[in-house]
Design an enzyme around this catalytic site. Sequence first.
Site, PDB file in Angstrom:
ATOM      1  CG  HIS A 100     102.471  42.794 111.999  1.00  0.00           C
ATOM      2  ND1 HIS A 100     101.826  43.957 111.646  1.00  0.00           N
ATOM      3  CD2 HIS A 100     102.463  42.004 110.898  1.00  0.00           C
ATOM      4  CE1 HIS A 100     101.445  43.866 110.381  1.00  0.00           C
ATOM      5  NE2 HIS A 100     101.819  42.692 109.897  1.00  0.00           N
ATOM      6  CD  GLU A 169     105.073  41.878 107.397  1.00  0.00           C
ATOM      7  OE1 GLU A 169     104.402  41.214 106.616  1.00  0.00           O
ATOM      8  OE2 GLU A 169     104.613  42.349 108.451  1.00  0.00           O
TER       9      GLU A 169
HETATM   10  P1  PGA Z   1      99.412  42.218 103.396  1.00  0.00           P
HETATM   11  O1  PGA Z   1      99.871  42.101 104.925  1.00  0.00           O
HETATM   12  O2  PGA Z   1      99.906  41.001 102.676  1.00  0.00           O
HETATM   13  O3  PGA Z   1      97.931  42.318 103.435  1.00  0.00           O
HETATM   14  O4  PGA Z   1     100.086  43.458 102.845  1.00  0.00           O
HETATM   15  C1  PGA Z   1     101.090  41.530 105.263  1.00  0.00           C
HETATM   16  C2  PGA Z   1     101.307  41.614 106.755  1.00  0.00           C
HETATM   17  O5  PGA Z   1     100.916  42.612 107.349  1.00  0.00           O
HETATM   18  O6  PGA Z   1     101.847  40.688 107.369  1.00  0.00           O
END
Ligand code: PGA
Length: 251
Positions: A100, A169
Amino acid sequence: MSKTIYFIANWKMNGNFHSITEIENVNNFLRKNVFSKLKKIIFCPPSNLLVSFTKKIKAKLIDFGAQDISKIDFSHGPYTGQLSAKMIKDSGANYVIIGHSEKRLLDEDYKTIKKKISIAIKNKLKVIFCIGENLSQKNKNLSFKTLKNQITNSLDKKIDFNNLIIAYEPIWSIGTGIIPSNNYLDQIYQNLKKFLNEKYKVKYPVLIYGGSVTTDNVAILAKNSLISGFLIGGASLRSKSLIKIIKNYFK
Ligand code: PGA
């Protein structure tokens, strides 16, 4: 082909023992509603809550994951502050988030990520592997190059894709309320699919999306058939919004 749609709740550093009611609410909702597509809800609370949650919630459609494991490849030993993959597995989790961007920023480099992925799989944890470009990489048209680098530097050539969910992401989307356009996402997912097929010979990798997923935008994201689910941060903390996300996806 009917594929499973994943709704993965990344609670980050939030929640306490009482938050179990949020999971119970989602479970009640799932029991009362039948959807045409297969789905799986995976809760990733802070690890201190895992045992109590997994002991209490036994549900077919709900599973649990951790947000980290130790990079130390032992089940136990003199390693202050570490939680081994085996300990996480023993606490009832079947998944772990690795790579992440918030973790990369703190202490996860490629070597660590690669090591953790292999340790996780060895301990029968499926990996939710996160990739994503930052805003400056996006503005320089380096998005896909960045993703390719992240993948090749982190995944072993012989990795078994049955143990892997790849969460795209974009860092500029996490927690900002901004999501990429469908065109942008189409390009990314098509390129990812092609690249993974060429490099790892995998035909149906599980690819999901993360970054500012909300009750409002999930229906738009659902239009992309290459996206098999979502990694949800802020909007996953309350059962009300998580349930609405699931409802709106299947609407
Ligand atoms: P968010 O975070 O939905 O608050 O943007 C997603 C993540 O970091 O996995």
